[in-house]
Design an enzyme around this catalytic site. Structure first.
Site, PDB file in Angstrom:
ATOM      1  N   GLU A 132      39.174  30.689  39.118  1.00 17.25           N
ATOM      2  CA  GLU A 132      38.936  29.925  40.273  1.00 17.25           C
ATOM      3  C   GLU A 132      38.743  28.279  39.995  1.00 17.25           C
ATOM      4  OE1 GLU A 132      36.505  32.268  43.753  1.00 17.25           O
ATOM      5  OE2 GLU A 132      35.528  32.218  41.625  1.00 17.25           O
ATOM      6  N   GLU A 179      35.640  40.428  37.509  1.00 14.74           N
ATOM      7  CA  GLU A 179      34.803  39.391  37.600  1.00 14.74           C
ATOM      8  C   GLU A 179      34.837  37.742  36.739  1.00 14.74           C
ATOM      9  OE1 GLU A 179      33.855  38.061  40.327  1.00 14.74           O
ATOM     10  OE2 GLU A 179      32.608  36.888  40.304  1.00 14.74           O
ATOM     11  N   ARG A 230      32.079  24.445  50.864  1.00 14.39           N
ATOM     12  CA  ARG A 230      32.905  25.097  51.376  1.00 14.39           C
ATOM     13  C   ARG A 230      34.473  24.878  51.069  1.00 14.39           C
ATOM     14  NH1 ARG A 230      29.908  27.803  55.505  1.00 14.39           N
ATOM     15  NH2 ARG A 230      31.791  27.961  56.964  1.00 14.39           N
ATOM     16  N   CYS A 280      36.570  25.464  56.971  1.00 17.84           N
ATOM     17  CA  CYS A 280      36.255  24.535  57.874  1.00 17.84           C
ATOM     18  C   CYS A 280      34.904  24.881  57.728  1.00 17.84           C
ATOM     19  CB  CYS A 280      37.199  24.410  59.368  1.00 17.84           C
ATOM     20  SG  CYS A 280      38.812  24.872  58.752  1.00 17.84           S
ATOM     21  N   LYS A 285      34.366  28.968  50.494  1.00 20.17           N
ATOM     22  CA  LYS A 285      32.874  29.145  50.170  1.00 20.17           C
ATOM     23  C   LYS A 285      33.336  30.886  51.172  1.00 20.17           C
ATOM     24  CE  LYS A 285      29.118  30.710  48.306  1.00 20.17           C
ATOM     25  NZ  LYS A 285      29.945  31.164  47.148  1.00 20.17           N
ATOM     26  N   HIS A 316      50.330  50.139  28.089  1.00 18.52           N
ATOM     27  CA  HIS A 316      50.802  50.291  29.462  1.00 18.52           C
ATOM     28  C   HIS A 316      51.696  48.874  29.941  1.00 18.52           C
ATOM     29  CE1 HIS A 316      50.016  54.478  28.832  1.00 18.52           C
ATOM     30  NE2 HIS A 316      49.089  53.686  28.906  1.00 18.52           N
TER      31      HIS A 316
HETATM   32  C1  G6P Z   1      35.649  33.909  48.601  1.00 21.05           C
HETATM   33  C2  G6P Z   1      34.523  32.929  47.866  1.00 21.05           C
HETATM   34  C3  G6P Z   1      34.222  33.973  46.701  1.00 21.05           C
HETATM   35  C4  G6P Z   1      33.668  35.132  48.277  1.00 21.05           C
HETATM   36  C5  G6P Z   1      35.070  35.545  48.488  1.00 21.05           C
HETATM   37  C6  G6P Z   1      33.887  36.923  49.963  1.00 21.05           C
HETATM   38  O1  G6P Z   1      36.787  33.694  48.328  1.00 21.05           O
HETATM   39  O2  G6P Z   1      34.967  31.989  47.411  1.00 21.05           O
HETATM   40  O3  G6P Z   1      33.164  33.439  46.027  1.00 21.05           O
HETATM   41  O4  G6P Z   1      32.968  36.188  46.595  1.00 21.05           O
HETATM   42  O5  G6P Z   1      34.816  34.746  49.683  1.00 21.05           O
HETATM   43  O6  G6P Z   1      33.057  36.313  49.970  1.00 21.05           O
HETATM   44  P1  G6P Z   1      31.651  37.367  50.855  1.00 21.05           P
HETATM   45  O7  G6P Z   1      30.389  35.701  51.880  1.00 21.05           O
HETATM   46  O8  G6P Z   1      32.188  37.633  51.632  1.00 21.05           O
HETATM   47  O9  G6P Z   1      30.665  37.110  49.873  1.00 21.05           O
END
Ligand code: G6P
Length: 616
Positions: A496, A489, A27, A2, A611, A512
């Protein structure tokens, strides 16, 4: 997640509010709305499901104008994404509220308020706030006084903004658990959940602290603590260039941010390297004294930042000889943890506002060192003004600049650089790191931006390979050692933004279980630097080929891997094995980007994701 924007001015502020919402789009959200106090002195609003552009279209069809207003992008938690659940929420025609966070006692409050005759028109927890405030105003006429009393009854997290038709010269705000910043203008003032939303109107900001309540008027700002005590909050000038808000020549922010990596890695290294060693004071004046005492490291983070921490564990144990544990913050914060003496608590976060990571830090600080607590806290973070930075003892800022694409790219590689610097600094101070190896790695770090540039030059090759994924629904990512988190990653990026199911495994675990899934419909992506695990990895790849699986291998040019039927090898520039996780991340980012473009998904704002996750 939000977003909030608010304004009080002498001019019509509709455009400022909508532009602010657009800047917060990155975001992640599912509906948007705006409420203004019109020239006739009445509150009016427009709300729409979907993008801010839908809201803009609604405002064009039915314009709204006013000098006091609030706006919001909602990421649904309580109640489906729908117009009736979108903010702002009203109580009668007098009060409007927007809210980030979660009110945990909303059910209880809802019952009480219904009992008092309030009629709810949404399924949200937020609506309880606006009716509660309306009810409190019956005993406390002043809006700020009423808000101070009302928030005491809210359990949970909130960043909220309120306007009232009866007190039209002010915008009220309260912060507890969700960030808010006041933007200071000339004869006008603003509010937002992120300063990026207000960069078009000001570069002077005042950050609210936990528990703060603010009354924002055109020409004044007054702030009180949770106990009602008046406080001053420092105003700061924001220096970040305007570059971030613009995609430039790139089709998506994500691609722009992938290509920024050589430059931002360079920036993250600047001023932190001596001729043959890391400058420990880069972590703060007291770092050297503290690092000398560190015997263990506990890392806590979420999402992509968690993967960076997983790589760091290999580095910290191998290079600095320090036992390291890592855990996702949402688990760590609710677990009874046994803290080894002299453990450094390290959090990693792009935003510095992730609710679980912040809660984990706060728990970690509950006990004093020597009484079952941590020695100190350190954060690797991209936002200098964030809560994690303000609440940690030490910090190292990654200099990635604002990251707009929801899928994290440049934040991750700069976090890795920060964590390598931390590893070298700890090893140096504790005398556990060989001096020659430190000098070698410092040299390699200086060359890293050039190597990253070489990896980016393979973009066209990776784009071609992405075609293999056009019709696929599942994929596997394999890695060994510090490349395992890189594979994780890579898999996270693919799911994603392309919505293809991707799982990462340590290559040795293949037999496994996951091998049962392998057939010609399951591409297997592997990262293969030239290290002592290469031969073992090659055997794992044979196991995949023998089952008809298609292989995509990003391999060191000296690894001796060749293209063949069902095997697509992309030769990577040679790099020191310890820095390979940073380099091998690049082709995996490019791969997921090109697959997403092929699939036609919303690359920068993937569905359902946010975000910055400021709620649990
Ligand atoms: C959300 C974002 C990710 C990020 C995670 C942790 O899930 O979409 O891209 O890695 O939050 O966020 P931070 O700001 O703590 O790295």
């Amino acid at each position: 997640m939000c977003g909030i924007v608010g304004a009080v001015a002498e001019r019509n502020i509709t455009a400022v509010l909508v532009e602010g919402l657009k800047r917060l789009e990155y975001r992640g959200y599912d509906s948007a709305g705006v409420a203004l106090l019109t020239e006739q002195g009445a509150l009016d609003r427009r709300r729409r499901v979907g993008k801010v552009s839908e809201l803009q279209a609604a405002l064009q069809a039915e314009p709204l104008a006013g000098r006091l207003g609030i706006a919001h992008t909602r990421w649904a938690t309580h109640g489906a994404p729908s117009e009736r659940n979108a903010h702002p929420h009203f109580s009668g025609q007098e009060l409007a509220v927007v809210h980030n966070g979660i009110i945990e006692n909303h059910e209880e409050l809802r019952e009480q308020l219904k009992g008092l005759g309030y009629v709810f028109t949404s399924d949200t927890d937020t609506e309880t706030i606006v009716h509660l405030l309306e009810h409190t105003l019956k005993s406390y006429a002043d809006l700020a006084d009423a808000l101070k009393v009302a928030v005491k009854q809210l359990h949970g997290a909130y960043g909220l903004a309120v306007i009232s038709a009866r007190q039209p010269d002010r915008l009220l705000a309260a912060r507890s658990g969700s960030p808010l910043v006041i933007g200071l203008g000339l004869g006008e003032n603003f509010l937002a959940s992120d300063q990026l939303a207000l960069r078009q109107v000001t570069d002077r900001f005042m950050y609210l602290e936990e528990g703060d309540i603010a009354e924002i008027k055109r020409d004044s700002v007054q702030i009180w603590t949770v106990d009602g005590e008046a406080v001053e909050r420092e105003s700061v000038q924001y220096h970040e260039g305007a570059e971030a808000a613009d995609k430039g020549e790139y089709r998506h922010f994500m691609l722009k941010e992938i290509f920024e990596q050589p430059r931002v890695v360079q920036r993250t290294l600047e001023g932190r390297l001596g001729s043959d060693h890391v400058l420990v004071q880069a972590f703060g004046p007291q770092a050297a004294e503290l690092f000398a005492k560190v015997k263990n490291v506990q890392i806590v983070a979420c999402g992509t930042s968690y993967h960076a921490g997983m790589v760091a564990r290999y580095w910290l144990e191998e290079l600095a000889g320090i036992p390291c544990q890592i855990e996702v913050a949402s688990e760590f914060r609710y677990r009874k943890v046994v803290v080894q003496p002299d453990t450094l608590f390290v959090s990693i976060s792009q935003s510095g506002e992730t609710a679980d990571t912040l809660a984990a830090l706060r728990n970690a600080k509950d006990k004093a060192p020597g009484q079952g607590g941590y020695l100190a806290s350190l954060v690797i973070c991209n936002v200098g003004t964030s809560s994690l930075v303000r609440e940690s003892d030490l910090c190292l800022l990654t200099q990635a600049g604002p990251e707009i694409g929801v899928a994290s790219t440049k934040a991750f590689t700069t976090q890795l650089v920060g964590l390598m610097l931390l590893t070298l600094a700890l090893g140096q101070v504790r005398g556990t790191l060989d001096k020659a190896l430190e000098a070698e790695l410092v040299d390699e770090l200086r060359r890293l931006p050039t190597r990253l540039g070489e990896a980016l030059a393979m973009d066209k090759t990776v784009e071609k390979i992405s075609e293999l994924f056009a019709e696929k629904h599942h994929s596997l990512f394999l890695g060994r050692g510090a490349q395992y988190p890189v594979a994780m990653e890579g898999a996270l990026k693919l799911k994603e933004i392309s919505y293809i199911h991707a799982e990462a495994y340590p290559a040795g675990e293949l037999k496994h279980g996951p091998l049962a899934l392998v057939d010609s419909d399951m591409p297997v992506v592997t990262v293969a630097p030239n290290n002592e695990l290469l031969e073992k990895l090659k055997s794992n790849l044979q196991e995949v080929r023998a089952r008809g699986g298609e292989l995509i291998v990003f391999a060191d040019q000296q690894a001796g891997m060749r293209n063949g039927e069902g095997t697509h090898v992309v030769n990577m520039p040679h790099i020191h094995d310890l820095l390979a996780p940073i380099l091998y991340t690049i082709p995996l980012q490019l791969l997921s980007y090109h697959v997403a473009v092929l699939k036609g998904t919303d690359v920068d704002q993937p569905r359902n994701l946010a975000k910055s996750v400021t709620v649990e």
